[in-house]
Motif scaffolding. Structure first.
Motif, PDB file in Angstrom:
ATOM      1  N   ILE A  19     -39.573 -25.837 -21.760  1.00  0.00           N
ATOM      2  CA  ILE A  19     -38.587 -26.840 -22.190  1.00  0.00           C
ATOM      3  C   ILE A  19     -37.380 -26.350 -22.518  1.00  0.00           C
ATOM      4  O   ILE A  19     -37.424 -25.563 -23.695  1.00  0.00           O
ATOM      5  N   GLU A  20     -36.314 -26.653 -21.823  1.00  0.00           N
ATOM      6  CA  GLU A  20     -34.989 -26.121 -22.345  1.00  0.00           C
ATOM      7  C   GLU A  20     -34.417 -26.869 -23.444  1.00  0.00           C
ATOM      8  O   GLU A  20     -34.443 -28.136 -23.365  1.00  0.00           O
ATOM      9  N   MET A  21     -34.195 -26.418 -24.446  1.00  0.00           N
ATOM     10  CA  MET A  21     -33.243 -27.223 -25.678  1.00  0.00           C
ATOM     11  C   MET A  21     -32.074 -26.912 -25.657  1.00  0.00           C
ATOM     12  O   MET A  21     -31.578 -25.789 -25.025  1.00  0.00           O
ATOM     13  N   VAL A  22     -31.241 -27.681 -26.419  1.00  0.00           N
ATOM     14  CA  VAL A  22     -29.797 -27.517 -26.582  1.00  0.00           C
ATOM     15  C   VAL A  22     -29.715 -26.718 -27.985  1.00  0.00           C
ATOM     16  O   VAL A  22     -30.088 -27.256 -28.814  1.00  0.00           O
ATOM     17  N   ASN A  23     -28.759 -25.653 -28.141  1.00  0.00           N
ATOM     18  CA  ASN A  23     -28.603 -25.222 -29.155  1.00  0.00           C
ATOM     19  C   ASN A  23     -27.404 -25.940 -29.878  1.00  0.00           C
ATOM     20  O   ASN A  23     -26.249 -26.113 -29.534  1.00  0.00           O
ATOM     21  N   ALA A  24     -27.820 -26.846 -30.866  1.00  0.00           N
ATOM     22  CA  ALA A  24     -26.839 -27.927 -31.422  1.00  0.00           C
ATOM     23  C   ALA A  24     -25.817 -26.986 -32.183  1.00  0.00           C
ATOM     24  O   ALA A  24     -24.757 -27.835 -32.626  1.00  0.00           O
ATOM     25  N   ALA A  25     -26.062 -25.789 -32.532  1.00  0.00           N
ATOM     26  CA  ALA A  25     -25.116 -25.082 -33.425  1.00  0.00           C
ATOM     27  C   ALA A  25     -23.967 -24.667 -32.440  1.00  0.00           C
ATOM     28  O   ALA A  25     -22.820 -24.536 -33.119  1.00  0.00           O
ATOM     29  N   GLY A  26     -24.348 -24.548 -31.227  1.00  0.00           N
ATOM     30  CA  GLY A  26     -23.420 -24.040 -30.245  1.00  0.00           C
ATOM     31  C   GLY A  26     -22.668 -22.643 -30.515  1.00  0.00           C
ATOM     32  O   GLY A  26     -21.477 -22.552 -30.446  1.00  0.00           O
ATOM     33  N   SER A  27     -23.490 -22.015 -31.156  1.00  0.00           N
ATOM     34  CA  SER A  27     -23.005 -20.658 -31.699  1.00  0.00           C
ATOM     35  C   SER A  27     -23.526 -19.356 -31.000  1.00  0.00           C
ATOM     36  O   SER A  27     -24.452 -19.258 -30.372  1.00  0.00           O
ATOM     37  N   PRO A  28     -22.601 -18.412 -30.971  1.00  0.00           N
ATOM     38  CA  PRO A  28     -22.988 -17.286 -30.346  1.00  0.00           C
ATOM     39  C   PRO A  28     -23.746 -16.281 -31.232  1.00  0.00           C
ATOM     40  O   PRO A  28     -24.302 -15.020 -30.902  1.00  0.00           O
ATOM     41  N   THR A  29     -23.990 -16.689 -32.324  1.00  0.00           N
ATOM     42  CA  THR A  29     -24.601 -15.686 -33.422  1.00  0.00           C
ATOM     43  C   THR A  29     -25.965 -16.715 -33.987  1.00  0.00           C
ATOM     44  O   THR A  29     -26.543 -15.900 -35.017  1.00  0.00           O
ATOM     45  N   PHE A  30     -26.356 -17.789 -33.861  1.00  0.00           N
ATOM     46  CA  PHE A  30     -27.077 -18.556 -34.635  1.00  0.00           C
ATOM     47  C   PHE A  30     -27.625 -19.777 -33.500  1.00  0.00           C
ATOM     48  O   PHE A  30     -26.807 -20.274 -32.720  1.00  0.00           O
ATOM     49  N   TYR A  31     -28.796 -20.098 -33.505  1.00  0.00           N
ATOM     50  CA  TYR A  31     -29.306 -21.250 -32.751  1.00  0.00           C
ATOM     51  C   TYR A  31     -29.858 -22.149 -33.887  1.00  0.00           C
ATOM     52  O   TYR A  31     -30.444 -21.834 -34.872  1.00  0.00           O
ATOM     53  N   GLU A  32     -29.941 -23.619 -33.365  1.00  0.00           N
ATOM     54  CA  GLU A  32     -30.553 -24.536 -34.227  1.00  0.00           C
ATOM     55  C   GLU A  32     -30.757 -25.637 -33.418  1.00  0.00           C
ATOM     56  O   GLU A  32     -30.089 -26.076 -32.374  1.00  0.00           O
ATOM     57  N   TYR A  33     -32.147 -26.045 -33.137  1.00  0.00           N
ATOM     58  CA  TYR A  33     -32.575 -27.110 -32.565  1.00  0.00           C
ATOM     59  C   TYR A  33     -31.838 -28.428 -33.168  1.00  0.00           C
ATOM     60  O   TYR A  33     -31.780 -28.667 -34.301  1.00  0.00           O
ATOM     61  N   ASP A  34     -31.735 -29.567 -32.369  1.00  0.00           N
ATOM     62  CA  ASP A  34     -31.146 -30.707 -32.698  1.00  0.00           C
ATOM     63  C   ASP A  34     -32.701 -31.423 -33.531  1.00  0.00           C
ATOM     64  O   ASP A  34     -33.660 -31.363 -32.828  1.00  0.00           O
ATOM     65  N   SER A  35     -32.474 -31.774 -34.500  1.00  0.00           N
ATOM     66  CA  SER A  35     -33.550 -32.285 -35.317  1.00  0.00           C
ATOM     67  C   SER A  35     -34.202 -33.369 -34.435  1.00  0.00           C
ATOM     68  O   SER A  35     -35.816 -33.599 -34.535  1.00  0.00           O
ATOM     69  N   THR A  36     -33.725 -34.421 -34.075  1.00  0.00           N
ATOM     70  CA  THR A  36     -34.194 -35.667 -33.218  1.00  0.00           C
ATOM     71  C   THR A  36     -34.817 -35.177 -32.252  1.00  0.00           C
ATOM     72  O   THR A  36     -35.794 -35.483 -31.892  1.00  0.00           O
ATOM     73  N   ASP A  37     -34.348 -34.255 -31.337  1.00  0.00           N
ATOM     74  CA  ASP A  37     -34.771 -33.594 -30.073  1.00  0.00           C
ATOM     75  C   ASP A  37     -36.078 -33.041 -30.436  1.00  0.00           C
ATOM     76  O   ASP A  37     -37.048 -32.958 -29.941  1.00  0.00           O
ATOM     77  N   LEU A  38     -36.351 -32.087 -31.682  1.00  0.00           N
ATOM     78  CA  LEU A  38     -37.333 -31.536 -31.850  1.00  0.00           C
ATOM     79  C   LEU A  38     -38.341 -32.321 -32.276  1.00  0.00           C
ATOM     80  O   LEU A  38     -39.574 -32.111 -31.810  1.00  0.00           O
ATOM     81  N   LEU A  39     -38.219 -33.303 -32.992  1.00  0.00           N
ATOM     82  CA  LEU A  39     -39.146 -34.264 -33.438  1.00  0.00           C
ATOM     83  C   LEU A  39     -39.764 -34.859 -32.571  1.00  0.00           C
ATOM     84  O   LEU A  39     -41.033 -34.900 -32.118  1.00  0.00           O
ATOM     85  N   GLN A  40     -39.108 -35.259 -31.349  1.00  0.00           N
ATOM     86  CA  GLN A  40     -39.438 -36.031 -30.251  1.00  0.00           C
ATOM     87  C   GLN A  40     -40.248 -35.006 -29.370  1.00  0.00           C
ATOM     88  O   GLN A  40     -41.445 -35.405 -28.904  1.00  0.00           O
TER      89      GLN A  40
END
Length: 150
Positions: free
Chosen positions: A41-62
């Motif tokens: 399951i490929e996710m999107v890095n909601a932070a869009g950062s080269p030094t940090f990643y963050e899941y979109d909370s809505t996508d992660l809950l789903q």
């Protein structure tokens, strides 16, 4: 030890290379209690950062609702490091909330989006303690291969 199918390994590496220099992230789900990483399951890095990643909370809950309905759990939680070693950062360790998961880090700093090897390392992170583990890449994920490697 993490036992992972070649196709899943290739998908994780391709995602990390494609998103470089932004950190790629995702999950490989498997049947609860099986330790079998089966569904990439490929996710999107909601932070869009080269030094940090963050899941979109809505996508992660789903995703977690979907895994619950399918009787799955996150077996592999992966992300890439585009500028540093493939080793969990302090932030990665603090965010590690799945004690049964394999935390895979893919280092793309040497070749970026280009052809060439990556660092592909797996860790267990429990109560802030990081333990590196071996990775076995197998042609296909069979119950026998998982048991023999485990």
């Amino acid at each position: 030890m993490l036992t992972i199918a070649q196709a899943t390994y290739d998908a994780i590496v391709a995602h990390a290379k494609r998103d470089h220099p932004v950190e790629a992230c995702g999950i490989v789900a498997g049947p609860e209690g099986s330790d079998r990483p089966e569904r990439f399951i490929e996710m999107v890095n909601a932070a869009g950062s080269p030094t940090f990643y963050e899941y979109d909370s809505t996508d992660l809950l789903q995703l977690y609702r979907e895994m619950d309905q399918r009787g799955e759990e996150p077996v592999v939680i992966y992300h890439s490091h585009s500028a540093t070693e493939a080793y969990p950062s302090v932030t990665d360790i603090n965010l590690a909330s799945e004690p049964g998961a394999h935390y895979v880090l893919v280092g793309t700093r040497e070749h970026g989006n280009n052809e060439g090897p990556v660092e592909f390392r797996s860790y267990r992170i429990v109560d802030g303690q990081v333990t590196e583990e071996e990775v076995a890449v197998v042609p296909t994920l069979s119950a026998e291969a998982t048991e023999a490697a485990g």
